[in-house]
Design an enzyme around this catalytic site. Structure first.
Site, mmCIF file in Angstrom:
data_model
loop_
_atom_site.group_PDB
_atom_site.id
_atom_site.type_symbol
_atom_site.label_atom_id
_atom_site.label_comp_id
_atom_site.label_asym_id
_atom_site.label_seq_id
_atom_site.Cartn_x
_atom_site.Cartn_y
_atom_site.Cartn_z
ATOM 1 N N ALA A 1 2.806 -0.756 9.823
ATOM 2 C CA ALA A 1 1.674 0.188 9.903
ATOM 3 C C ALA A 1 0.706 0.042 8.880
ATOM 4 O O ALA A 1 -0.335 0.014 9.056
ATOM 5 C CB ALA A 1 2.272 1.684 10.195
ATOM 6 N N TYR A 2 1.229 -0.126 7.562
ATOM 7 C CA TYR A 2 0.186 -0.424 6.393
ATOM 8 C C TYR A 2 -0.492 -1.777 6.769
ATOM 9 O O TYR A 2 -1.733 -1.577 6.445
ATOM 10 C CB TYR A 2 1.314 -0.531 5.054
ATOM 11 C CG TYR A 2 0.320 -0.909 3.948
ATOM 12 C CD1 TYR A 2 -0.165 -0.128 3.095
ATOM 13 C CD2 TYR A 2 0.479 -2.291 3.508
ATOM 14 C CE1 TYR A 2 -1.067 -0.509 1.975
ATOM 15 C CE2 TYR A 2 -0.250 -2.554 2.355
ATOM 16 C CZ TYR A 2 -1.016 -1.883 1.566
ATOM 17 O OH TYR A 2 -1.985 -2.167 0.696
ATOM 18 N N ALA A 3 0.074 -2.710 6.968
ATOM 19 C CA ALA A 3 -0.421 -4.156 7.304
ATOM 20 C C ALA A 3 -1.656 -3.904 8.036
ATOM 21 O O ALA A 3 -2.827 -4.433 8.166
ATOM 22 C CB ALA A 3 0.355 -5.274 7.553
#
Length: 240
Positions: free
Chosen positions: A151-153
């Protein structure tokens, strides 16, 4: 409404954001730092001349509140450095929907909303000083992805894409660029095994420290002929 034209650094109370704030203050810029948690660094920043403002970008209401305060207090901006970030992973977040919403709220929606809301202030900064900048702090993983921080990426990739759209929208007055670091510095709790593995992921085998991020910010702010681009600070990691 004040006549100063600050550079806003979101999440500027620690690590790279803090280093950039101190460097830009030393360079003579007016600096406004946002923070979400009280830290000893805030007192130092205020002593150096920065304005420190609480802001929580993890909610729509928090973003809107910050925008209202800036519009009430300033008639122009020299720039915005979108540095505020979250580093949650799938391993520690039990709710995928909540995780994805949080990452995109902080890394994509908040910069998107602020860029639009501060358009007139940035144009006013350009008219007064001849320069205005937006810098998106993205991440090396926006290019490669991450199996441990999916999700961060994805959200950092979204932020990187905003660079292209806003560069088109704000040209020729406001330059919009990204800086994409991989490993610049370790956390104190990182053990020797982790540090060795991390260093071996790049060709240059080093964690150069915050100075490389600061130099990149200073370059973008002083350059007059770059927009819609990304400065990659990865030690050649893409070739390993």
């Amino acid at each position: 409404m004040t006549c100063t034209m600050p550079i806003i650094i979101t999440g500027g109370a620690q690590r790279l954001g803090l280093a950039c704030a101190k460097a830009l203050l030393a360079d003579g810029f007016d600096v406004l730092v946002t923070y979400r948690a009280t830290k000893p660094s805030l007192a130092l920043l205020e002593e150096l001349g920065a304005r420190c403002m609480y802001a929580d970008f993890s909610s729509f209401e928090g973003v809107e509140s910050f925008i209202r305060h800036i519009k009430q207090d300033y008639s122009a901006l020299r720039g915005i450095i979108h540095n505020a970030s979250e580093w949650d992973s799938e391993a520690i977040s039990p709710d995928p929907r909540q995780l994805m919403e949080k990452m995109w709220q902080v890394h994509v929606f908040a910069p998107y909303r602020m860029n639009l809301a501060f358009e007139a202030l940035l144009y006013a900064g350009f008219e007064c000083l001849g320069k205005a900048d937006i810098i998106h702090m993205t991440d090396y993983v926006a290019e490669k992805g991450s199996d441990k921080h999916i999700a961060y990426a994805s959200s950092k990739a979204g932020l990187a894409n905003l660079t292209y759209s806003f560069a088109k929208r704000f040209a020729p007055k406001v330059k919009v660029n990204s800086i994409a670091p991989s490993l610049l510095m370790f956390h104190p709790e990182d053990d020797a095994d982790y540090r060795e593995k991390a260093l071996n992921k790049s060709l240059l085998h080093q964690a150069p420290g915050e100075k490389e991020g600061v130099l990149a910010v200073q370059y973008v702010l002083t350059n007059s002929y770059m927009t819609g681009r990304t400065l990659s600070l990865d030690g050649g990691r893409h070739l390993v």
